[in-house]
Motif scaffolding. Structure first.
Motif, mmCIF file in Angstrom:
data_model
loop_
_atom_site.group_PDB
_atom_site.id
_atom_site.type_symbol
_atom_site.label_atom_id
_atom_site.label_comp_id
_atom_site.label_asym_id
_atom_site.label_seq_id
_atom_site.Cartn_x
_atom_site.Cartn_y
_atom_site.Cartn_z
ATOM 1 N N GLY A 91 0.823 -1.217 0.000
ATOM 2 C CA GLY A 91 0.000 0.000 0.000
ATOM 3 C C GLY A 91 0.850 1.257 0.000
ATOM 4 O O GLY A 91 0.582 2.215 -0.730
ATOM 5 N N HIS A 92 1.894 1.264 0.817
ATOM 6 C CA HIS A 92 2.761 2.449 0.866
ATOM 7 C C HIS A 92 3.468 2.649 -0.469
ATOM 8 O O HIS A 92 3.516 3.762 -1.001
ATOM 9 N N GLY A 147 1.272 4.060 -2.991
ATOM 10 C CA GLY A 147 1.072 5.498 -2.749
ATOM 11 C C GLY A 147 2.221 6.311 -3.315
ATOM 12 O O GLY A 147 2.023 7.345 -3.961
ATOM 13 N N TYR A 148 3.463 5.844 -3.090
ATOM 14 C CA TYR A 148 4.622 6.579 -3.605
ATOM 15 C C TYR A 148 4.590 6.621 -5.128
ATOM 16 O O TYR A 148 4.775 7.669 -5.757
ATOM 17 N N ARG A 206 2.109 5.972 -7.353
ATOM 18 C CA ARG A 206 0.961 6.655 -7.965
ATOM 19 C C ARG A 206 1.125 8.171 -7.880
ATOM 20 O O ARG A 206 0.884 8.891 -8.846
ATOM 21 N N THR A 207 1.571 8.659 -6.731
ATOM 22 C CA THR A 207 1.757 10.107 -6.590
ATOM 23 C C THR A 207 2.842 10.605 -7.517
ATOM 24 O O THR A 207 2.696 11.644 -8.170
ATOM 25 N N ARG A 267 13.102 3.504 5.182
ATOM 26 C CA ARG A 267 12.415 2.397 5.835
ATOM 27 C C ARG A 267 10.926 2.472 5.554
ATOM 28 O O ARG A 267 10.318 3.517 5.651
ATOM 29 N N GLY A 322 8.019 1.808 7.183
ATOM 30 C CA GLY A 322 7.470 1.475 8.487
ATOM 31 C C GLY A 322 8.574 1.127 9.465
ATOM 32 O O GLY A 322 9.717 0.974 9.093
#
Lengths: 118, 300
Positions: free
Chosen positions: A46-47, A50-51, A53-54, A115, A117
């Motif tokens: 998910g993270h 997000g990176y 797609r943005t 990192r 998380g």
């Protein structure tokens, strides 16, 4: 003045803001992310989504992830026989870490590690 | 509207709520827990932080200070009573070892800074987290901030110790929150006062009020328990906290393992690291104990 290390979101904003028309020979944006021991796979994916797609929504052109920790790479440099299948992303292609020369191995190790998380 | 001092805005926060977030650290807290991981957020006013490992002993700070606050040993002999936060020392330090923690932001300025990363929030189910310190010391400011963020389609999560005045919180901040992380430390009121500076009566009352709101479209509340060796991470305390939560119908908790990385921050603020808790990480047995006590909960 204290220096503060920039986070990956700032790098993404900055690289995406470059005008790629001025760089006809391509742009390589290499990002190393290291999942922590408590990360669930869906969180990590998910993270990263997000990176990416943005970055592309902000008109970024190319982004490459290496999902491996600096610790693993250092250990692989010391003990290659333990990592026969370790693959890394260079700039537009993959390679077996063990096939790289020492300078390239060091460059991968030194790339800023973000990192994913705690 | 009382403007808080903000210690930091941490971008790319992955551990303070879902998705990719930015976390705002408000300065000032009604508690003073001995294990506080953000010791630079306990006091509300700005303060000088001096990282000794970075100091090169040049004494430029001594001559730069207009208030005579720095003595012959450099930052080690800082007289905080004389410090007026002129910050000349910060400007002069060639090693970047000095910093004033805490600055004000106009509301619009802070909202603007936080919305720089709105694409990341949208693309990851993230948002903004209000933390610190204790944002509920500034309900009018924090509430106005949260409202502006929500109007910009941004998820807002509050991290709180639970010690706040309910009426003002309910009127000014609660209506603009999407989620709350509510920390619960010690069940015994005397122990809570000993290690956190105040007893837990108001905290538990507020938890009850928030749980009463469940199912009314109010923000979801997740209780988090810091696992501090010998202090909170004991069978007695954990069983008492678990029972407290069971009687209120809570089904999920988060467990936060202690780490000692706050100690250099405390030293940089001129505070001695207290003997308890120590400078070791929570060990595997202690974590296993906590997980066993909360076996019947969903641990997030």
């Amino acid at each position: 003045m204290a220096m503060r290390r920039a986070s990956i979101v700032e790098h993404i904003h900055d690289v995406a803001s470059l005008d790629h028309h001025l760089m006809p020979n391509n742009i390589a944006f290499n990002v190393k992310v290291a999942p922590g021991p408590n990360d669930s796979q869906s969180d990590a994916v998910g993270h990263m989504t997000g990176y990416a797609r943005t970055f592309f929504q902000e008109n970024g052109m190319q982004m490459q992830f290496n999902v491996v920790s600096t610790e693993t790479l250092r250990d692989a440099m010391r003990n290659p026989e333990l990592y026969p299948t370790l693959m890394v992303r260079i700039s537009g292609y993959n390679a077996y870490f063990n096939d790289l020369n020492d300078d390239m191995k060091r460059e991968l190790i030194e790339r800023a590690e973000h990192r994913l998380g705690a | 509207m009382r403007q808080p001092f903000i210690a930091d805005i941490k971008r790319n926060s992955l551990d303070d709520g879902p998705g990719i977030r930015s976390t705002v650290f408000f300065k000032g807290c009604p508690l003073s827990c001995s294990w506080c991981h953000n010791p630079d957020c306990i006091r509300a006013a700005p303060e000088l932080s001096s990282r000794q490992p970075s100091c090169i002993d040049c004494r430029d700070c001594l001559s730069a200070c207009p208030n005579g606050a720095i003595g012959p040993l450099g930052p080690l002999s800082l007289d905080r009573g004389r410090c007026r936060r002129a910050a000349r020392c910060v400007e002069q330090c060639p090693a970047g070892a000095l910093e004033i923690v805490g600055r004000r932001y106009d509301l619009d300025e802070l909202t603007g800074a936080l919305l720089r990363d709105r694409s990341f929030y949208r693309n990851s189910g993230g948002g903004v987290t209000l933390s610190g310190g204790e944002a509920t010391l500034y309900c009018d400011y924090a509430g106005a901030l949260a409202r502006q963020l929500q109007e910009a389609s941004t998820h807002v999560l509050l991290e709180t110790c639970g010690h706040f005045e309910w009426e003002r919180f309910a009127a000014q901040l609660l209506p603009h929150l999407d989620a709350i992380y509510f920390d619960l430390k010690l069940a015994d009121p005397a122990a809570h006062e000993r290690w956190c500076g105040r007893d837990n009566r108001l905290i538990i009352e507020n938890l009850d009020r928030l749980i009463d709101q469940r199912g009314t479209g109010r923000p979801e509340v997740l209780v988090r328990i810091p696992l501090v060796p010998n202090l909170t991470c004991t069978r007695d305390n954990l069983e008492a906290v678990a029972e407290l939560l069971r009687t209120r119908g809570a089904e999920c908790v988060a467990l936060l393992p202690y780490n000692p990385m706050w100690i250099p921050k405390a030293l940089a603020l001129g505070r001695p690291a207290p003997e308890q808790p120590g400078d070791r990480w929570l060990d595997a047995d202690e974590l296993a104990l906590a997980q066993a006590v909360f076996e019947d909960f969903t641990v997030l």
